[in-house]
Scaffold this motif. Structure first.
Motif, PDB file in Angstrom:
ATOM      1  N   PHE A 152       0.813  -1.218   0.000  1.00 21.30           N
ATOM      2  CA  PHE A 152       0.000   0.000   0.000  1.00 21.30           C
ATOM      3  C   PHE A 152       0.848   1.272   0.000  1.00 21.30           C
ATOM      4  O   PHE A 152       0.418   2.304  -0.515  1.00 21.30           O
ATOM      5  N   SER A 153       2.038   1.232   0.583  1.00 22.33           N
ATOM      6  CA  SER A 153       2.861   2.436   0.649  1.00 22.33           C
ATOM      7  C   SER A 153       3.410   2.838  -0.722  1.00 22.33           C
ATOM      8  O   SER A 153       3.812   3.981  -0.914  1.00 22.33           O
ATOM      9  N   ILE A 154       3.417   1.935  -1.678  1.00 17.29           N
ATOM     10  CA  ILE A 154       3.931   2.238  -3.017  1.00 17.29           C
ATOM     11  C   ILE A 154       2.848   2.867  -3.884  1.00 17.29           C
ATOM     12  O   ILE A 154       3.144   3.642  -4.793  1.00 17.29           O
ATOM     13  N   ILE A 155       1.588   2.587  -3.599  1.00 18.21           N
ATOM     14  CA  ILE A 155       0.475   3.103  -4.398  1.00 18.21           C
ATOM     15  C   ILE A 155       0.204   4.556  -3.987  1.00 18.21           C
ATOM     16  O   ILE A 155       0.095   4.869  -2.809  1.00 18.21           O
ATOM     17  N   MET A 156       0.061   5.423  -4.968  1.00 19.17           N
ATOM     18  CA  MET A 156       0.097   6.855  -4.737  1.00 19.17           C
ATOM     19  C   MET A 156      -0.982   7.385  -3.786  1.00 19.17           C
ATOM     20  O   MET A 156      -0.673   8.045  -2.819  1.00 19.17           O
ATOM     21  N   TYR A 157      -2.217   7.161  -4.021  1.00 18.79           N
ATOM     22  CA  TYR A 157      -3.271   7.798  -3.243  1.00 18.79           C
ATOM     23  C   TYR A 157      -3.635   7.051  -1.967  1.00 18.79           C
ATOM     24  O   TYR A 157      -4.389   7.573  -1.149  1.00 18.79           O
ATOM     25  N   ILE A 158      -3.119   5.855  -1.787  1.00 21.93           N
ATOM     26  CA  ILE A 158      -3.455   5.092  -0.582  1.00 21.93           C
ATOM     27  C   ILE A 158      -2.207   4.643   0.158  1.00 21.93           C
ATOM     28  O   ILE A 158      -2.193   3.582   0.788  1.00 21.93           O
ATOM     29  N   ASN A 159      -1.173   5.464   0.182  1.00 17.07           N
ATOM     30  CA  ASN A 159       0.084   5.023   0.783  1.00 17.07           C
ATOM     31  C   ASN A 159       0.051   4.962   2.307  1.00 17.07           C
ATOM     32  O   ASN A 159       0.913   4.359   2.902  1.00 17.07           O
ATOM     33  N   GLY A 160      -0.946   5.511   2.960  1.00 21.07           N
ATOM     34  CA  GLY A 160      -1.036   5.422   4.413  1.00 21.07           C
ATOM     35  C   GLY A 160      -1.927   4.306   4.908  1.00 21.07           C
ATOM     36  O   GLY A 160      -1.969   4.005   6.098  1.00 21.07           O
ATOM     37  N   VAL A 161      -2.634   3.654   3.996  1.00 19.32           N
ATOM     38  CA  VAL A 161      -3.591   2.605   4.378  1.00 19.32           C
ATOM     39  C   VAL A 161      -2.867   1.415   5.014  1.00 19.32           C
ATOM     40  O   VAL A 161      -3.398   0.786   5.932  1.00 19.32           O
ATOM     41  N   GLY A 162      -1.663   1.112   4.581  1.00 17.60           N
ATOM     42  CA  GLY A 162      -0.906   0.007   5.161  1.00 17.60           C
ATOM     43  C   GLY A 162      -0.621   0.229   6.634  1.00 17.60           C
ATOM     44  O   GLY A 162      -0.759  -0.682   7.456  1.00 17.60           O
ATOM     45  N   PHE A 163      -0.225   1.459   6.982  1.00 15.82           N
ATOM     46  CA  PHE A 163       0.026   1.768   8.386  1.00 15.82           C
ATOM     47  C   PHE A 163      -1.264   1.751   9.202  1.00 15.82           C
ATOM     48  O   PHE A 163      -1.256   1.334  10.356  1.00 15.82           O
ATOM     49  N   ILE A 164      -2.340   2.202   8.611  1.00 18.02           N
ATOM     50  CA  ILE A 164      -3.620   2.156   9.323  1.00 18.02           C
ATOM     51  C   ILE A 164      -4.007   0.702   9.580  1.00 18.02           C
ATOM     52  O   ILE A 164      -4.464   0.352  10.672  1.00 18.02           O
ATOM     53  N   TYR A 165      -3.802  -0.162   8.581  1.00 14.88           N
ATOM     54  CA  TYR A 165      -4.118  -1.582   8.749  1.00 14.88           C
ATOM     55  C   TYR A 165      -3.265  -2.222   9.843  1.00 14.88           C
ATOM     56  O   TYR A 165      -3.782  -2.897  10.737  1.00 14.88           O
ATOM     57  N   ILE A 166      -1.948  -2.039   9.774  1.00 10.86           N
ATOM     58  CA  ILE A 166      -1.067  -2.693  10.737  1.00 10.86           C
ATOM     59  C   ILE A 166      -1.251  -2.096  12.135  1.00 10.86           C
ATOM     60  O   ILE A 166      -1.103  -2.779  13.142  1.00 10.86           O
ATOM     61  N   GLY A 167      -1.612  -0.814  12.199  1.00  8.01           N
ATOM     62  CA  GLY A 167      -1.888  -0.196  13.501  1.00  8.01           C
ATOM     63  C   GLY A 167      -3.141  -0.740  14.148  1.00  8.01           C
ATOM     64  O   GLY A 167      -3.187  -0.946  15.363  1.00  8.01           O
ATOM     65  N   THR A 168      -4.173  -1.010  13.340  1.00  8.64           N
ATOM     66  CA  THR A 168      -5.380  -1.602  13.908  1.00  8.64           C
ATOM     67  C   THR A 168      -5.162  -3.074  14.245  1.00  8.64           C
ATOM     68  O   THR A 168      -5.740  -3.572  15.214  1.00  8.64           O
TER      69      THR A 168
END
Length: 144
Positions: free
Chosen positions: A15-31
């Motif tokens: 997710f961090s490589i994809i331009m408009y959703i690069n923060g979704v990976g951190f949100i997922y791993i944080g939850t």
């Protein structure tokens, strides 16, 4: 842990490589690990893209012609930082997965006969709460 398990446990880095959703990976791993700092970090990485999309919808061509160069440079810099940070966290989590026994929290019990009779000692509980309250006031004063 073999290579397939490492890839399977760190798929969220994509997710961090994809331009408009690069923060979704951190949100997922944080939850997943109940880590509020990672959730906030993911929101921080998403914020420039969110502001960009809103400004583009509100101002249209005026926004694109005036600010796009600087703002896209800033967004790309934040995205690059997000990529580096997500790879770093994934590597650290792989270390945690490898040494799961070392990082596991285990409960301990003390075999003290004096403590068994004094479980409801109110003075020790009040003293503990008082200490925490005093520490909170000290940190609040230092923060000012």
């Amino acid at each position: 842990m073999n290579a397939f398990d490492k890839i399977k446990k760190s798929w969220w880095v994509i997710f961090s490589i994809i331009m408009y959703i690069n923060g979704v990976g951190f949100i997922y791993i944080g939850t997943k690990y109940n880590n509020k700092n990672w959730i906030l970090e993911g929101v921080l990485y998403e914020l420039p893209w969110f502001i960009y999309l809103i400004a583009d919808r509100l101002y249209g061509n005026v926004f694109i012609s005036n600010i796009t160069g600087f703002y896209s440079l800033l967004a790309m810099l934040i995205m690059f930082i997000g990529i580096i940070r997500s790879v770093w966290v994934a590597v650290k989590l792989i270390d945690v997965y490898k040494n799961e026994e070392m990082y596991r929290i285990q409960t301990t019990s003390f075999n003290n006969p004096n403590m068994a009779n004094n479980n409801n000692d109110r003075s020790s509980k009040v003293a503990c709460c008082l200490c925490i309250f005093i520490l909170f006031i000290c940190f609040a004063l230092f923060a000012l």
